[in-house]
Design a protein around this motif. Structure first.
Motif, PDB file in Angstrom:
ATOM      1  N   LEU A 100       0.816  -1.224   0.000  1.00 30.86           N
ATOM      2  CA  LEU A 100       0.000   0.000   0.000  1.00 30.86           C
ATOM      3  C   LEU A 100       0.848   1.272   0.000  1.00 30.86           C
ATOM      4  N   GLU A 101       1.812   1.354   0.934  1.00 33.49           N
ATOM      5  CA  GLU A 101       2.569   2.601   1.093  1.00 33.49           C
ATOM      6  C   GLU A 101       3.544   2.865  -0.058  1.00 33.49           C
ATOM      7  N   HIS A 102       3.787   1.869  -0.894  1.00 37.17           N
ATOM      8  CA  HIS A 102       4.762   2.052  -1.975  1.00 37.17           C
ATOM      9  C   HIS A 102       4.133   2.285  -3.349  1.00 37.17           C
ATOM     10  N   VAL A 103       2.822   2.123  -3.440  1.00 40.34           N
ATOM     11  CA  VAL A 103       2.178   2.276  -4.758  1.00 40.34           C
ATOM     12  C   VAL A 103       2.125   3.757  -5.120  1.00 40.34           C
ATOM     13  N   THR A 104       2.649   4.096  -6.294  1.00 35.24           N
ATOM     14  CA  THR A 104       2.613   5.497  -6.727  1.00 35.24           C
ATOM     15  C   THR A 104       1.397   5.724  -7.635  1.00 35.24           C
ATOM     16  N   VAL A 105       1.080   6.982  -7.833  1.00 36.43           N
ATOM     17  CA  VAL A 105      -0.008   7.324  -8.757  1.00 36.43           C
ATOM     18  C   VAL A 105       0.343   6.829 -10.162  1.00 36.43           C
ATOM     19  N   ARG A 145      -9.393 -13.901  -7.048  1.00 35.06           N
ATOM     20  CA  ARG A 145     -10.103 -14.787  -6.101  1.00 35.06           C
ATOM     21  C   ARG A 145      -9.338 -14.912  -4.785  1.00 35.06           C
ATOM     22  N   HIS A 146      -8.027 -15.181  -4.889  1.00 34.42           N
ATOM     23  CA  HIS A 146      -7.247 -15.330  -3.662  1.00 34.42           C
ATOM     24  C   HIS A 146      -6.329 -14.128  -3.503  1.00 34.42           C
ATOM     25  N   VAL A 147      -5.750 -14.022  -2.319  1.00 32.63           N
ATOM     26  CA  VAL A 147      -5.047 -12.784  -1.978  1.00 32.63           C
ATOM     27  C   VAL A 147      -3.562 -13.035  -1.782  1.00 32.63           C
ATOM     28  N   SER A 148      -2.759 -12.102  -2.293  1.00 30.62           N
ATOM     29  CA  SER A 148      -1.324 -12.139  -2.052  1.00 30.62           C
ATOM     30  C   SER A 148      -0.897 -10.699  -1.766  1.00 30.62           C
ATOM     31  N   PRO A 149      -0.140 -10.457  -0.721  1.00 30.06           N
ATOM     32  CA  PRO A 149       0.212  -9.068  -0.376  1.00 30.06           C
ATOM     33  C   PRO A 149       0.932  -8.376  -1.529  1.00 30.06           C
ATOM     34  N   GLY A 150       0.657  -7.093  -1.685  1.00 26.68           N
ATOM     35  CA  GLY A 150       1.365  -6.313  -2.705  1.00 26.68           C
ATOM     36  C   GLY A 150       0.732  -6.383  -4.079  1.00 26.68           C
ATOM     37  N   THR A 151      -0.430  -7.002  -4.180  1.00 29.84           N
ATOM     38  CA  THR A 151      -1.038  -7.143  -5.507  1.00 29.84           C
ATOM     39  C   THR A 151      -2.364  -6.386  -5.635  1.00 29.84           C
ATOM     40  N   SER A 152      -2.635  -5.465  -4.693  1.00 27.24           N
ATOM     41  CA  SER A 152      -3.977  -4.879  -4.630  1.00 27.24           C
ATOM     42  C   SER A 152      -4.409  -4.201  -5.936  1.00 27.24           C
ATOM     43  N   VAL A 153      -3.571  -3.348  -6.488  1.00 24.90           N
ATOM     44  CA  VAL A 153      -4.012  -2.589  -7.666  1.00 24.90           C
ATOM     45  C   VAL A 153      -4.022  -3.486  -8.905  1.00 24.90           C
ATOM     46  N   TYR A 154      -3.020  -4.350  -9.006  1.00 29.27           N
ATOM     47  CA  TYR A 154      -3.001  -5.303 -10.127  1.00 29.27           C
ATOM     48  C   TYR A 154      -4.271  -6.156 -10.102  1.00 29.27           C
ATOM     49  N   ALA A 155      -4.573  -6.749  -8.941  1.00 27.73           N
ATOM     50  CA  ALA A 155      -5.757  -7.612  -8.834  1.00 27.73           C
ATOM     51  C   ALA A 155      -7.025  -6.821  -9.139  1.00 27.73           C
ATOM     52  N   ALA A 156      -7.091  -5.579  -8.631  1.00 23.05           N
ATOM     53  CA  ALA A 156      -8.294  -4.760  -8.873  1.00 23.05           C
ATOM     54  C   ALA A 156      -8.443  -4.426 -10.357  1.00 23.05           C
ATOM     55  N   SER A 157      -7.311  -4.179 -11.032  1.00 22.61           N
ATOM     56  CA  SER A 157      -7.401  -3.849 -12.466  1.00 22.61           C
ATOM     57  C   SER A 157      -7.958  -5.038 -13.253  1.00 22.61           C
ATOM     58  N   LYS A 158      -7.652  -6.246 -12.799  1.00 22.04           N
ATOM     59  CA  LYS A 158      -8.142  -7.449 -13.489  1.00 22.04           C
ATOM     60  C   LYS A 158      -9.569  -7.795 -13.042  1.00 22.04           C
TER      61      LYS A 158
END
Ligand SMILES: NC(=O)c1ccc[n+]([C@@H]2O[C@H](COP(=O)([O-])OP(=O)(O)OC[C@H]3O[C@@H](n4cnc5c(N)ncnc54)[C@H](OP(=O)(O)O)[C@@H]3O)[C@@H](O)[C@H]2O)c1
Length: 249
Positions: A100-105, A145-158
């Motif tokens: 979360l804290e490392h994702v840039t715009v 479907r499943h969760v892996s830390p650090g993938t929030s925006v990638y997973a949301a885009s898909k």
């Protein structure tokens, strides 16, 4: 059958192009700038007895899509005597990962702009040129479907692509067009710096989380996509099919 595969110069797109060609499809191999990789795929298709041509397409460049569509229909007409095609595989995509804290715009915009915005507007630009009873396959990810830390925006885009696919299935169904998402699990390609293929520790961890005990091979995704667009699955639309060897059940 004529199929267009985005990002077909390497990885899952390459194997999808080859899998479709093995089943008799003529293939439009699109690439972002890797003309050499695309030419190699084109050659492999032709060596297997099929036909293909390659074309440049950056899916983050939405403003180029109308000109791309016009050029595509001209080239289809010149080469294969038809202005339409049958299968669109939206495979091209990027992965940018971070907590979360490392994702840039910039990361956020690149992920959404390529994976979601690019896919949506490419479907909009190409749908008029897709034959009635055509098929669209959007390549998403098991991470919706499943969760892996650090993938929030990638997973949301898909996940956005999966939601969009279901909605468009109802719009395009009137023309007999089927649209489904294929959600691969970890697969050994260049993706994420080739980590799933080249990092034995990560590969071992992911394999242990998978029912079939290993990470996927790119040809297994290509074959799954070819199966989904086949007439055997002609009653399948608006679905998300995970092809992950049973990841994180
Ligand atoms: N491998 C996995 O574990 C995995 C798992 C789940 C989902 N996926 C998804 O599967 C798809 C293919 O991934 P892959 O494993 O084959 O990864 P890859 O080896 O990194 O290939 C990605 C492909 O997408 C293309 N691409 C990226 N941005 C583009 C753009 N703006 N315009 C046009 N093409 C673009 C790349 O072109 P360049 O060669 O020019 O970079 C390349 O052809 C992606 O959508 C990915 O999210 C992969």
């Amino acid at each position: 059958m004529i199929a267009l595969v985005t990002g077909a110069n390497r990885g899952l797109g390459r194997d999808t192009a080859l899998a479709l060609a093995r089943r008799g499809a003529k293939v439009v191999v699109t690439h972002r700038g890797d003309a050499e990789g695309a030419a190699e795929v084109e050659r492999a298709v032709k060596e297997s007895g099929g036909d293909a041509f390659s074309s440049r397409l950056d899916i983050s460049d939405v403003g180029s899509f109308q000109a791309f569509a016009a050029g595509l229909t001209r080239e289809l007409q010149d080469r294969w005597g038809t202005g339409t095609f049958d299968v669109l595989v939206n495979n091209a995509g990027i992965g940018v990962f971070g907590a979360l804290e490392h994702v840039t715009v910039e990361d956020f915009d690149a992920l959404v702009g390529t994976n979601f915005r690019g896919t949506f507007f490419l479907i909009q630009a190409l749908a008029p040129h897709l034959a009635d009873s055509g098929r669209i396959v959007n390549v998403t990810t098991s991470l919706t479907r499943h969760v892996s830390p650090g993938t929030s925006v990638y997973a949301a885009s898909k996940a956005a692509v999966e939601a969009m696919s279901r909605s468009l299935a109802s719009e395009l169904g009137a023309r007999g067009i089927r649209i489904n998402s294929i959600a691969p699990g970890p697969t050994a390609t260049d993706f994420n710096g080739g980590a799933m293929r080249d990092d034995p520790d990560l590969r071992g961890t992911l394999a242990a989380q998978t029912a079939l005990g290993r990470v996927g091979r790119p040809e297994e995704i290509g074959d799954a996509i070819a199966a989904v667009v086949s007439d055997d699955l002609r009653w399948l639309t608006a679905e998300r099919i995970e092809v992950s060897g049973g990841a994180l059940l």
